[in-house]
Design a protein around this motif. Structure first.
Motif, PDB file in Angstrom:
ATOM      1  N   PRO A  85       0.848  -1.209   0.000  1.00 32.95           N
ATOM      2  CA  PRO A  85       0.000   0.000   0.000  1.00 32.95           C
ATOM      3  C   PRO A  85       0.875   1.248   0.000  1.00 32.95           C
ATOM      4  O   PRO A  85       1.955   1.273   0.603  1.00 32.95           O
ATOM      5  N   ARG A  86       0.411   2.280  -0.657  1.00 32.81           N
ATOM      6  CA  ARG A  86       1.174   3.531  -0.685  1.00 32.81           C
ATOM      7  C   ARG A  86       0.205   4.693  -0.866  1.00 32.81           C
ATOM      8  O   ARG A  86      -0.725   4.639  -1.666  1.00 32.81           O
ATOM      9  N   GLY A  87       0.424   5.744  -0.111  1.00 30.08           N
ATOM     10  CA  GLY A  87      -0.385   6.939  -0.239  1.00 30.08           C
ATOM     11  C   GLY A  87      -0.069   7.663  -1.529  1.00 30.08           C
ATOM     12  O   GLY A  87       1.085   7.691  -1.978  1.00 30.08           O
ATOM     13  N   THR A  88      -1.093   8.242  -2.148  1.00 29.20           N
ATOM     14  CA  THR A  88      -0.906   8.927  -3.430  1.00 29.20           C
ATOM     15  C   THR A  88      -0.745  10.436  -3.267  1.00 29.20           C
ATOM     16  O   THR A  88      -0.352  11.116  -4.219  1.00 29.20           O
ATOM     17  N   GLY A  89      -1.067  10.951  -2.097  1.00 28.72           N
ATOM     18  CA  GLY A  89      -1.045  12.386  -1.901  1.00 28.72           C
ATOM     19  C   GLY A  89      -2.357  13.065  -2.238  1.00 28.72           C
ATOM     20  O   GLY A  89      -2.586  14.213  -1.839  1.00 28.72           O
ATOM     21  N   ALA A  90      -3.230  12.379  -2.983  1.00 29.02           N
ATOM     22  CA  ALA A  90      -4.543  12.938  -3.325  1.00 29.02           C
ATOM     23  C   ALA A  90      -5.498  12.780  -2.143  1.00 29.02           C
ATOM     24  O   ALA A  90      -5.472  11.770  -1.443  1.00 29.02           O
ATOM     25  N   ARG A  91      -6.328  13.758  -1.937  1.00 32.29           N
ATOM     26  CA  ARG A  91      -7.234  13.743  -0.789  1.00 32.29           C
ATOM     27  C   ARG A  91      -8.451  12.867  -1.050  1.00 32.29           C
ATOM     28  O   ARG A  91      -9.061  12.929  -2.116  1.00 32.29           O
ATOM     29  N   ALA A  92      -8.789  12.028  -0.067  1.00 35.27           N
ATOM     30  CA  ALA A  92     -10.004  11.210  -0.142  1.00 35.27           C
ATOM     31  C   ALA A  92     -11.220  12.074   0.133  1.00 35.27           C
ATOM     32  O   ALA A  92     -11.190  12.954   1.001  1.00 35.27           O
ATOM     33  N   ARG A  93     -12.295  11.825  -0.599  1.00 39.71           N
ATOM     34  CA  ARG A  93     -13.495  12.648  -0.459  1.00 39.71           C
ATOM     35  C   ARG A  93     -14.707  11.868   0.046  1.00 39.71           C
ATOM     36  O   ARG A  93     -15.595  12.426   0.675  1.00 39.71           O
ATOM     37  N   ALA A  94     -14.773  10.567  -0.264  1.00 40.07           N
ATOM     38  CA  ALA A  94     -15.940   9.779   0.144  1.00 40.07           C
ATOM     39  C   ALA A  94     -15.971   9.636   1.659  1.00 40.07           C
ATOM     40  O   ALA A  94     -14.944   9.488   2.312  1.00 40.07           O
ATOM     41  N   LEU A  95     -17.173   9.684   2.208  1.00 41.35           N
ATOM     42  CA  LEU A  95     -17.347   9.534   3.645  1.00 41.35           C
ATOM     43  C   LEU A  95     -18.510   8.596   3.927  1.00 41.35           C
ATOM     44  O   LEU A  95     -19.552   8.673   3.289  1.00 41.35           O
TER      45      LEU A  95
END
Length: 316
Positions: free
Chosen positions: A207-217
């Motif tokens: 797994p690796r973070g992309t830097g893009a913000r998650a929006r779904a909640l």
């Protein structure tokens, strides 16, 4: 002479050792005046560090236990020891501390230099050879990456192996990392499938973070309900074949509300129970609730689950 911030950190590091420091010793170590030492001590107190001062010829300063937990400074070997302990708690420790262990390990891992992270991984691989059960065989590094992404509301790319063994690349927005029935799961919004999914953490790799913000909640109250519903729908089921050390009439009375399409029949002084299909977790709970001795003829999965319960709880 070191700058004020560096000097404060050095002073805090000295005070965290288990001894009392005289003002003269601290002034000499820090290459400052006694007045500067007193001013720095006051600044640390304002930051929440409980520091006692004893007056007199043999007095001095020492860090004591307070009512809250202030930040700590750790030497390299101390940080490694703490990280290894947190890995153990997170993966094979007490259930009530697993989530806290992951959160603490995530915070510590994000601040560790790369050289120390490598040493923690190497030592952890060598030390953590015994697992409490097959359900918990999950890489702590995977958990820390997922926990950090969840806390930071960051999208993640990862590889995931499904129940058939097929591996696919996933692009997800993590919502919650949670333990259910001794397994870690990630509840996340799958961007490629445009739907909520849950992923077993032991099947996640790289797994690796992309830097893009998650929006779904997803509302917190819906997370567990989603996961439990999905688990019930996909969990494998089995039919237990068990000899109960109970007279037939008593066994029939105890199983009456749980027999379903199962069968019971007299077998010598006991009873043979061939259960309806259900998960090994439910079958194990049902057997233990009967409060009698028994012999499991099958399936092997049920025997393994009962052995794991025996090892985890010490039941006889």
């Amino acid at each position: 002479m070191a700058g004020p911030t560096s000097r404060l950190l050095t002073l805090l590091s000295l005070l965290q050792t288990s001894r009392t420091w005289s003002g003269s010793e601290l002034a000499e170590r820090l290459d400052v005046t006694h007045r500067t030492v007193r001013r720095d001590i006051d600044r640390l107190r304002e930051m929440g560090y409980p520091i006692d001062a004893d007056l007199g010829a043999h007095g001095g300063y020492r860090l004591v236990a307070g009512t809250s937990m202030p930040p700590l400074l750790l030497e390299d070997d101390e940080a490694i020891a703490v990280a290894l302990g947190l890995r153990t708690v997170a993966v094979q420790g007490l259930p009530e501390l697993e989530d806290a262990g992951i959160r603490a390990l995530t915070k510590l891992s994000q601040s560790l230099p790369s050289r120390l992270r490598h040493r923690v991984r190497t030592l952890g691989t060598a030390a953590m050879t015994r697992r409490p059960g097959p359900e918990m065989s999950v890489d702590p590094d995977v958990l820390t990456v997922l926990a950090a992404a969840t806390a930071n509301r960051e999208r993640v790319r990862m590889a995931y192996e499904d129940r058939s063994g097929a591996v696919s690349d996933r692009h997800v927005e993590p919502q919650r990392l949670i333990v259910v029935r001794q397994r870690w799961y990630l509840v996340a919004f799958d961007l490629d499938r445009d739907d909520w999914r849950h992923f077993r953490a032991d099947r996640i790799s790289a797994p690796r973070g992309t830097g893009a913000r998650a929006r779904a909640l997803m509302p917190d109250e819906d997370v567990l309900a989603h996961l439990e519903h999905a688990e019930r729908a996909m969990a494998p089921t089995y039919r237990a074949d068990v000899t109960l050390r109970l007279p037939f009439d008593e066994a029939r009375a105890r199983l009456r509300d749980h027999l379903g399409d199962g069968e019971i029949a007299p077998e010598g002084d006991g009873t043979r129970w061939r259960s309806s299909a259900d998960t090994v977790e439910w079958l194990a709970r049902r057997l233990l609730a009967l409060d009698c001795r028994f012999v499991v003829h099958g399936p092997q999965e049920l025997r393994e689950h009962l052995a794991w319960i025996h090892e985890r709880t010490g039941l006889r």
